[in-house]
Motif scaffolding. Structure first.
Motif, PDB file in Angstrom:
ATOM      1  N   LYS A  58       0.867  -1.171   0.000  1.00 27.29           N
ATOM      2  CA  LYS A  58       0.000   0.000   0.000  1.00 27.29           C
ATOM      3  C   LYS A  58       0.907   1.226   0.000  1.00 27.29           C
ATOM      4  N   SER A 105       0.897   6.235   4.092  1.00 30.99           N
ATOM      5  CA  SER A 105      -0.233   7.115   4.394  1.00 30.99           C
ATOM      6  C   SER A 105       0.187   8.555   4.664  1.00 30.99           C
ATOM      7  N   ARG A 154      -2.578  -2.270  10.233  1.00 30.38           N
ATOM      8  CA  ARG A 154      -3.281  -1.135   9.641  1.00 30.38           C
ATOM      9  C   ARG A 154      -4.445  -0.702  10.528  1.00 30.38           C
ATOM     10  N   THR A 193       0.306   2.704   9.279  1.00 27.26           N
ATOM     11  CA  THR A 193       0.087   2.709   7.831  1.00 27.26           C
ATOM     12  C   THR A 193       1.162   3.466   7.055  1.00 27.26           C
TER      13      THR A 193
END
Length: 267
Positions: free
Chosen positions: A194, A197, A212, A217
């Motif tokens: 991912k 963040s 998460r 994150t």
């Protein structure tokens, strides 16, 4: 003109929200003018079947400490981290443009070696193998024709383990069930990337569902702390391709020859 085979895999338009078509001097920049290192001076192309046999022989010889071969992954560290050939040497580099410096700093490692190179689809090997050959230190340089994509079409359960990283919103495609990487925070097996963040960073992070849910994150503690401090980004704020956490990783790592040619592909 140089031609590359087309590769197909499951996906759709949603995987390419920012698709653009353009003309570029290099598809994947090596950082060296193509006139100085020409694709016409590449290594010897091996079909997936030939490459498979070479890797099989290499692994057999390596287990006995008799190999004169290096199985070289010329992709970036975050690609090889989630999938690579068994027994490969996976340079801890962030960009392909660092590859020439990596070769220059590790010429002793490649001296009098047979090198088997591979990348995602074969494009980077065209430039990378030509650069390595230009140093005139290897016995011979070979490269996987069509890259990992073509190899997996013929050997989905072969010597390549883990996922194949791709540069679109899928991040990775799978051919076997092996998970060879771990969550950045808790260490559990995990290979689903991912984006970090943090609003000032665009690095990829491996963080499992459990972490998460705990709010972990970001790609590193530095970014995690900044995420807590910054609630909104300034208009037009530029994202950093490399954040502070990369300072722990040498831009161009120097391999220890005493450890042998085999690497783990781990970060």
């Amino acid at each position: 003109p140089l031609q590359f085979p087309l590769h197909s895999s499951a996906g759709g338009a949603h995987c390419f929200p920012d698709l653009r078509v353009g003309v570029f001097k290099e598809i994947v920049p090596l950082g060296i003018d193509p006139k100085e290192v020409s694709y016409k001076e590449t290594g010897i192309h091996l079909t997936p079947q030939e490459f498979h046999r070479e890797v099989e022989h290499y692994l057999s010889q390596s287990s006995q400490g008799q190999s004169d071969t290096i199985l070289l992954d010329c992709r970036n560290f975050y690609e090889s981290k989630i999938g690579h050939f068994q027994g490969c040497l996976a340079p801890d580099i962030r960009k392909f443009s660092y590859f020439p410096s990596y070769v220059d700093e590790n010429l002793k490692l490649f001296k009098n070696k047979r090198v088997l190179m591979y990348c995602t689809g074969g494009i980077r090997c065209e430039r990378g193998s030509a650069y390595l050959r230009s140093k005139a230190v290897c016995k011979e340089v070979y490269q996987l024709k069509g890259g990992i994509h073509k190899y997996l079409e013929e050997f989905p359960d072969g010597f390549y383990r883990g996922k194949l990283f791709v540069f679109d919103d899928r991040y990775a495609i799978c051919s076997n069930e092996d998970v060879i990487s771990a969550c950045r925070y808790c260490g559990t097996l995990w290979d689903q990337y991912k984006l970090c963040s943090s609003q000032h960073c665009r690095q990829l992070v491996l963080t499992c569902l459990s972490c998460r849910k705990k709010g972990l994150t970001a790609c590193c503690p530095v970014c995690q702390e900044k995420e807590l401090q910054v609630t909104s980004g300034a208009p037009g704020q530029a994202l950093k391709e490399e954040c502070e956490c990369t300072e722990r990783r040498p831009r161009v790592p120097i391999e220890h020859i005493s450890q042998g040619a085999r690497g783990t592909g781990e970060d």
